[in-house]
Design an enzyme around this catalytic site. Structure first.
Site, PDB file in Angstrom:
ATOM      1  CB  CYS A   1      -0.872   0.020   1.383  1.00 43.31           C
ATOM      2  SG  CYS A   1      -2.152   1.316   1.198  1.00 43.31           S
TER       3      CYS A   1
ATOM      4  CB  CYS B   1       5.849   5.314   4.653  1.00 44.04           C
ATOM      5  SG  CYS B   1       6.841   6.756   4.556  1.00 44.04           S
TER       6      CYS B   1
HETATM    7 FE1  SF4 Z   1      -1.484   2.841   2.848  1.00 46.00          FE
HETATM    8 FE2  SF4 Z   1       1.087   3.377   3.851  1.00 46.00          FE
HETATM    9 FE3  SF4 Z   1      -1.220   5.157   4.160  1.00 46.00          FE
HETATM   10 FE4  SF4 Z   1      -1.164   3.070   5.584  1.00 46.00          FE
HETATM   11  S1  SF4 Z   1       0.538   4.583   5.606  1.00 46.00           S
HETATM   12  S2  SF4 Z   1      -2.998   3.827   4.220  1.00 46.00           S
HETATM   13  S3  SF4 Z   1      -0.366   1.454   4.516  1.00 46.00           S
HETATM   14  S4  SF4 Z   1      -0.119   4.489   2.125  1.00 46.00           S
END
Ligand code: SF4
Length: 227
Positions: free
Chosen positions: A114, A223
């Site tokens: 993600c 991240c």
């Molecule tokens: Fe997605 Fe990373 Fe945002 Fe969580 S922090 S919603 S895993 S992009």
């Protein structure tokens, strides 16, 4: 520009003891329009400093589609009141399109993927317009950031990476915010010590590390933007 890596490493040594404003002034003078600041809109401290060094400086915000409304509101306020050019980067796919391709709540099942889709890739593409980028990383935030250089080499992207407040403490940030009336995310007054995407951020408890509320309960601590 040839020799960017050597330039970065030399500047990192020479500017280690310089003030944040001096570091940003060096970056702005050296790279001009090929320099930008990235901001998570937790606060606007580095954007504020950079706008003093270079009025109208590009401030890049990654809109993952998962931000708290307070974060988007902080971004809009920064664009409205500060002498910066706000640039919002977005992932190629909306949250709905990502859900259709990978299933809902990918952040719970595979947060690395993600983050790769919604943060790392868009930033990589957005930074192609620049030779140098500035971040708000601080050495005291976590062990993984303890050796952050004030100017370093981002080998993955082939960019100079500037961290003007690397040596600052939270007290330094709070003092700068108070002295200059800098915009901050309202969530910082509501129990959040570090602000990321809503599904992956919770309030911190008394005595917890400042980043304990990020990806809490998961093995993930970063991240992927700063690895
Ligand atoms: Fe997605 Fe990373 Fe945002 Fe969580 S922090 S919603 S895993 S992009």
């Amino acid at each position: 520009m040839p020799g960017l890596e050597q330039l970065a490493l030399q500047a990192g040594r020479e500017l280690e003891d310089a003030s944040a404003l001096e570091i940003l002034s060096w970056a702005a003078d050296t790279f001009g329009e090929r320099f930008c600041v990235t901001s998570s809109m937790e606060d606007a401290v580095v954007a504020h400093l950079a706008s003093r060094a270079r009025p109208g400086v590009d401030v890049v915000f990654l809109d993952t589609g998962y931000h708290f409304p307070e974060t988007v509101g902080t971004r809009d306020a920064v664009a409205a009141v500060m002498d910066v050019r706000l640039i919002t980067l977005a992932p190629r796919r909306s949250v709905a399109e990502q859900d259709a391709e990978h299933g809902p709540r990918l952040h719970d099942r595979d947060p690395d993927l993600c983050c790769a889709l919604r943060k790392v890739k868009p930033l990589e593409e957005g930074l192609r317009a620049y030779d140098a980028w500035a971040t708000g990383l601080r050495r005291d935030e976590s062990p993984t950031r303890a050796h952050t250089p004030v100017v370093g080499w981002d080998a993955r992207r082939g960019k100079v990476k500037v961290s003007p407040i690397a040596r600052w403490t939270q007290d330094d940030v709070d003092t700068y915010v108070a002295e200059h009336g800098v915009l901050t995310n309202p969530l910082l007054q509501d129990g959040y010590a570090s602000v990321g995407c809503a599904p992956c951020t919770r309030r911190v408890r008394e005595g917890e590390d400042v980043r304990a509320g990020r990806w809490a309960g998961r093995a993930k601590t970063e991240c992927g933007l700063h690895e």
